[in-house]
Design a protein around this motif. Structure first.
Motif, PDB file in Angstrom:
ATOM      1  N   HIS A  38     -26.732  -3.751  54.458  1.00 28.58           N
ATOM      2  CA  HIS A  38     -27.160  -4.583  53.467  1.00 28.58           C
ATOM      3  C   HIS A  38     -28.363  -4.518  52.669  1.00 28.58           C
ATOM      4  CE1 HIS A  38     -26.702  -8.422  51.206  1.00 28.58           C
ATOM      5  NE2 HIS A  38     -28.117  -8.755  51.690  1.00 28.58           N
ATOM      6  N   HIS A  39     -29.172  -4.047  53.394  1.00 27.05           N
ATOM      7  CA  HIS A  39     -30.612  -3.881  52.769  1.00 27.05           C
ATOM      8  C   HIS A  39     -30.750  -2.825  51.986  1.00 27.05           C
ATOM      9  CE1 HIS A  39     -34.977  -3.962  52.728  1.00 27.05           C
ATOM     10  NE2 HIS A  39     -35.025  -2.490  52.733  1.00 27.05           N
ATOM     11  N   PHE A  40     -30.009  -1.616  52.201  1.00 23.84           N
ATOM     12  CA  PHE A  40     -30.126  -0.567  51.251  1.00 23.84           C
ATOM     13  C   PHE A  40     -28.774  -0.600  50.338  1.00 23.84           C
ATOM     14  CE2 PHE A  40     -32.667   1.009  55.072  1.00 23.84           C
ATOM     15  CZ  PHE A  40     -33.865   1.377  54.283  1.00 23.84           C
ATOM     16  N   ASP A  41     -28.285  -1.815  50.355  1.00 31.50           N
ATOM     17  CA  ASP A  41     -27.029  -1.818  49.367  1.00 31.50           C
ATOM     18  C   ASP A  41     -26.056  -0.539  49.593  1.00 31.50           C
ATOM     19  OD1 ASP A  41     -25.664  -3.213  47.388  1.00 31.50           O
ATOM     20  OD2 ASP A  41     -26.669  -2.236  45.805  1.00 31.50           O
ATOM     21  N   HIS A  42     -25.674  -0.595  50.785  1.00 30.22           N
ATOM     22  CA  HIS A  42     -24.662   0.580  50.963  1.00 30.22           C
ATOM     23  C   HIS A  42     -23.492  -0.074  52.023  1.00 30.22           C
ATOM     24  CE1 HIS A  42     -22.991   4.443  52.099  1.00 30.22           C
ATOM     25  NE2 HIS A  42     -23.601   4.966  51.174  1.00 30.22           N
ATOM     26  N   PRO A  46     -19.533   6.839  56.430  1.00 34.04           N
ATOM     27  CA  PRO A  46     -20.699   6.961  57.191  1.00 34.04           C
ATOM     28  C   PRO A  46     -21.985   7.056  56.000  1.00 34.04           C
ATOM     29  CG  PRO A  46     -19.879   9.299  56.651  1.00 34.04           C
ATOM     30  CD  PRO A  46     -18.834   8.097  56.280  1.00 34.04           C
ATOM     31  N   TYR A  47     -23.212   6.808  56.779  1.00 25.42           N
ATOM     32  CA  TYR A  47     -24.342   6.445  55.781  1.00 25.42           C
ATOM     33  C   TYR A  47     -25.517   7.406  56.547  1.00 25.42           C
ATOM     34  CZ  TYR A  47     -27.693   3.924  52.969  1.00 25.42           C
ATOM     35  OH  TYR A  47     -28.692   3.307  52.331  1.00 25.42           O
ATOM     36  N   TYR A  48     -26.066   8.310  55.658  1.00 24.89           N
ATOM     37  CA  TYR A  48     -26.886   9.338  56.322  1.00 24.89           C
ATOM     38  C   TYR A  48     -28.190   8.876  55.563  1.00 24.89           C
ATOM     39  CZ  TYR A  48     -22.654  11.550  58.121  1.00 24.89           C
ATOM     40  OH  TYR A  48     -21.598  11.953  58.583  1.00 24.89           O
ATOM     41  N   MET A  49     -29.338   8.943  56.245  1.00 28.82           N
ATOM     42  CA  MET A  49     -30.506   8.876  55.594  1.00 28.82           C
ATOM     43  C   MET A  49     -31.608   9.544  56.548  1.00 28.82           C
ATOM     44  SD  MET A  49     -31.516   4.871  55.628  1.00 28.82           S
ATOM     45  CE  MET A  49     -30.828   3.816  56.740  1.00 28.82           C
ATOM     46  N   VAL A  50     -32.640  10.046  56.053  1.00 28.88           N
ATOM     47  CA  VAL A  50     -33.510  10.757  56.595  1.00 28.88           C
ATOM     48  C   VAL A  50     -35.045   9.742  56.135  1.00 28.88           C
ATOM     49  CG1 VAL A  50     -35.323  12.907  56.823  1.00 28.88           C
ATOM     50  CG2 VAL A  50     -32.662  13.202  56.542  1.00 28.88           C
ATOM     51  N   ILE A  51     -35.507   9.323  57.348  1.00 30.53           N
ATOM     52  CA  ILE A  51     -36.722   8.392  57.126  1.00 30.53           C
ATOM     53  C   ILE A  51     -37.813   9.363  57.490  1.00 30.53           C
ATOM     54  CG2 ILE A  51     -37.741   6.284  57.986  1.00 30.53           C
ATOM     55  CD1 ILE A  51     -34.871   5.351  58.681  1.00 30.53           C
ATOM     56  N   PRO A  52     -38.536   9.579  56.830  1.00 26.84           N
ATOM     57  CA  PRO A  52     -39.990  10.611  56.966  1.00 26.84           C
ATOM     58  C   PRO A  52     -41.132   9.789  57.640  1.00 26.84           C
ATOM     59  CG  PRO A  52     -39.533  10.583  54.550  1.00 26.84           C
ATOM     60  CD  PRO A  52     -38.518   9.752  55.379  1.00 26.84           C
ATOM     61  N   PRO A  53     -42.069  10.098  58.338  1.00 27.87           N
ATOM     62  CA  PRO A  53     -43.285   9.337  58.585  1.00 27.87           C
ATOM     63  C   PRO A  53     -43.978   8.759  57.341  1.00 27.87           C
ATOM     64  CG  PRO A  53     -43.492  11.553  59.616  1.00 27.87           C
ATOM     65  CD  PRO A  53     -42.047  11.691  58.668  1.00 27.87           C
ATOM     66  N   GLU A  54     -43.945   9.438  56.395  1.00 32.70           N
ATOM     67  CA  GLU A  54     -44.630   9.131  54.949  1.00 32.70           C
ATOM     68  C   GLU A  54     -43.622   9.378  53.939  1.00 32.70           C
ATOM     69  OE1 GLU A  54     -48.572  10.996  54.641  1.00 32.70           O
ATOM     70  OE2 GLU A  54     -48.895  10.685  56.744  1.00 32.70           O
ATOM     71  N   GLY A  55     -43.526   8.691  52.845  1.00 38.03           N
ATOM     72  CA  GLY A  55     -43.037   9.086  51.639  1.00 38.03           C
ATOM     73  C   GLY A  55     -41.797   8.260  51.822  1.00 38.03           C
ATOM     74  N   PRO A  56     -40.655   8.439  50.745  1.00 38.12           N
ATOM     75  CA  PRO A  56     -39.301   7.740  50.480  1.00 38.12           C
ATOM     76  C   PRO A  56     -38.439   8.097  51.345  1.00 38.12           C
ATOM     77  CG  PRO A  56     -39.667   9.318  48.594  1.00 38.12           C
ATOM     78  CD  PRO A  56     -40.970   9.289  49.614  1.00 38.12           C
ATOM     79  N   ILE A  57     -37.545   7.263  51.725  1.00 40.19           N
ATOM     80  CA  ILE A  57     -36.469   7.352  52.445  1.00 40.19           C
ATOM     81  C   ILE A  57     -35.526   8.359  51.537  1.00 40.19           C
ATOM     82  CG2 ILE A  57     -34.219   6.649  53.532  1.00 40.19           C
ATOM     83  CD1 ILE A  57     -35.996   4.174  54.316  1.00 40.19           C
ATOM     84  N   LEU A  58     -34.644   9.461  52.136  1.00 40.83           N
ATOM     85  CA  LEU A  58     -33.944  10.403  51.577  1.00 40.83           C
ATOM     86  C   LEU A  58     -32.618   9.863  51.897  1.00 40.83           C
ATOM     87  CD1 LEU A  58     -36.145  13.586  52.558  1.00 40.83           C
ATOM     88  CD2 LEU A  58     -35.970  12.132  50.559  1.00 40.83           C
TER      89      LEU A  58
END
Length: 87
Positions: A38-42, A46-58
């Motif tokens: 819900h937060h990411f409006d998806h 499946p829902y794939y994301m890469v969450i880096p230590p810094e910078g935007p979520i991919l």
């Protein structure tokens, strides 16, 4: 099992970059996962994301290849340290 992780190339990248893969299972009700979707409006999986230590979520497409996953890892690493993207 997450399908794209079954690639030896992706496994190598995960180990080399000290990535922590996570799988959110919604086969049973899961309030935390529902909140994330819900937060990411998806609303779909499946829902794939890469969450880096810094910078935007991919965010990745619903149908992905090992090459797309590795490219996302490199892009995430570049946000922290441009030298890591070349690895």
């Amino acid at each position: 099992t997450v399908v794209f992780v079954n690639s030896s190339q992706v496994h190598t990248e995960i180990e080399a970059r000290n990535i922590v893969p996570m799988l959110a299972d919604i086969t049973k009700p899961n309030k935390v996962v529902d909140e994330i979707l819900h937060h990411f409006d998806h609303p779909t999986i499946p829902y794939y994301m890469v969450i880096p230590p810094e910078g935007p979520i991919l965010f990745l497409d619903e149908v992905i290849t090992p090459g797309q996953v590795i490219a996302a890892f490199k892009k995430a690493a570049a946000g922290k340290d441009p030298g890591l993207a070349a690895k």
